[in-house]
Motif scaffolding. Structure first.
Motif, short mmCIF file in Angstrom:
data_model
loop_
_atom_site.label_atom_id
_atom_site.label_comp_id
_atom_site.label_asym_id
_atom_site.label_seq_id
_atom_site.Cartn_x
_atom_site.Cartn_y
_atom_site.Cartn_z
N ASP A 32 0.81 -1.20 0.19
CA ASP A 32 -0.14 0.12 0.07
C ASP A 32 0.89 1.21 0.08
O ASP A 32 1.75 1.48 0.74
CB ASP A 32 -0.97 0.05 1.37
CG ASP A 32 -1.85 -0.96 1.23
OD1 ASP A 32 -2.45 -1.31 0.05
OD2 ASP A 32 -2.45 -1.49 2.01
N LEU A 33 0.58 2.24 -0.75
CA LEU A 33 1.44 3.30 -0.89
C LEU A 33 0.41 4.54 -0.66
O LEU A 33 -0.77 4.84 -1.21
CB LEU A 33 1.94 3.76 -2.32
CG LEU A 33 2.53 4.95 -2.90
CD1 LEU A 33 3.87 5.03 -1.63
CD2 LEU A 33 3.03 5.17 -4.05
N LEU A 34 0.60 5.42 0.39
CA LEU A 34 -0.23 6.47 0.91
C LEU A 34 0.52 7.78 0.60
O LEU A 34 1.61 7.86 1.10
CB LEU A 34 -0.37 6.26 2.46
CG LEU A 34 -1.52 5.28 2.89
CD1 LEU A 34 -0.67 3.91 3.20
CD2 LEU A 34 -2.53 5.48 3.93
N SER A 35 -0.31 8.61 -0.21
CA SER A 35 0.53 9.71 -0.89
C SER A 35 -0.20 10.87 -0.22
O SER A 35 -1.21 10.90 0.29
CB SER A 35 0.25 10.03 -2.11
OG SER A 35 0.98 8.82 -2.84
N PRO A 36 0.93 12.00 -0.10
CA PRO A 36 0.19 13.03 0.93
C PRO A 36 -0.68 13.96 0.07
O PRO A 36 -0.75 13.98 -1.05
CB PRO A 36 1.62 13.82 1.21
CG PRO A 36 2.58 13.32 0.07
CD PRO A 36 2.06 12.08 -0.12
#
Length: 313
Positions: free
Chosen positions: A144-148
């Protein structure tokens, strides 16, 4: 207002409220749709401050922390060589300073807690009348990649806890307003909005997500930590929706706890990736004992003992 306001603020008014229907009780600034979710019966015990979670810290912890501070003595975080505001660090330092204030009576610690709370307020994003405390940096959680900007259930829960405690110790209604608007972030669900920290699974169980992603990971320690904020907010306000969300949290944790357990081994950190980490296993053991104190439900104490027997150092 002295620090002992905490002892009577909970005890002045505590009547056990009967179950409401499954529709949320919301203010005009809150979302007007609430998914149905499962709620079982649990007691809600009123505890003195020093028996609550996140209240016991040695002052030596300040020497052990490796966080730098900015020119205003606010703890910050180093990410890929840059210093950034980390909302969970702000939460946790504020909570630690409140605990120091309680144990020492030293106003300096209360001032430090309030300074970290002000920084949280300054950085907050606003959606649907709620406050969200953003991560300004990208995080990879396995696949999972959480981007700001992204928002975390554990961070929202700890901010709620901090604001409630500051309100209880100071009597400053601005902290109660911040708590109200932070609590509102628990009322916008994944099923309703691209900005969310809560969801309801296909079996009707309510979750608070530490890492909100398209496929929720269901991190146990983050969920439990966030529920502590709901518990203290309910006791401080008698808000029936907060009560329902706390009971729904306990219902979900009780239902799924055996899925986190690995008999004879380290428990799973989350259900999606099923990673095992000794640090978080020890935290699960402690948190389950805390849930037993908050609810009186023997199941949590029994499961804490089983987790301990499965693995301990």
């Amino acid at each position: 207002m002295n620090k002992f306001r905490w002892q009577w603020v909970y005890l002045l008014f505590f009547a056990f409220v009967g179950f409401a229907g499954l529709s949320c009780d919301m203010s005009p600034t809150e979302p007007q749709v609430c998914p149905d979710f499962n709620i079982d019966y649990f007691g809600i015990n009123v505890l003195p401050f020093d028996q609550l979670p996140r209240t016991h810290y040695s002052e030596s912890i300040l020497d052990e922390l490796d966080y730098p501070m900015d020119e205003d003595s606010i703890y910050i975080f180093v990410y890929r060589g840059d210093t950034v505001l980390h909302p969970l660090v702000l939460d946790e330092m504020g909570i630690i300073f409140v605990a120091f204030y309680y144990s020492t009576g030293d106003e300096y610690y209360l001032q430090r807690a309030e300074a970290h709370a002000r920084k949280l307020e300054e950085m907050a994003d606003k959606y649907n009348g709620a406050l969200y405390f953003p991560y300004s940096f990208e995080v990879s959680f396995f696949s999972d990649l959480l981007s700001p900007p992204w928002y975390s259930g554990i961070t929202q829960g700890e901010a709620l806890l901090l604001f409630v405690r500051l309100y209880n110790f100071t009597g400053n209604k601005h902290y109660l307003e911040l708590a109200d608007r932070t609590f509102a972030s628990f009322l916008t669900f994944k099923e309703q909005s691209p900005v969310w920290i809560t969801t309801v699974d296909n079996l009707g169980y309510f979750w608070i997500e530490e890492y909100p992603a398209d496929e929720p990971s269901h991190v146990l320690n983050g969920f439990i930590t966030a529920s502590f904020g709901l518990y203290e907010y309910y006791l401080a306000t008698q808000n029936p929706t907060a009560r329902r969300l706390f009971l729904a949290s306990m219902t979900t944790i009780k239902h799924y706890l055996n899925d986190f357990r690995v008999p004879g081994d380290i428990s799973y950190y989350c259900l999606k990736f099923r990673n095992q980490e000794p640090k978080y296993h020890r935290m699960h053991i402690s948190q389950l004992l805390q849930l037993h104190r908050l609810t009186g439900d023997e199941f949590f104490e029994e499961m804490s003992q089983l987790f301990y027997e499965d693995y301990h150092e």
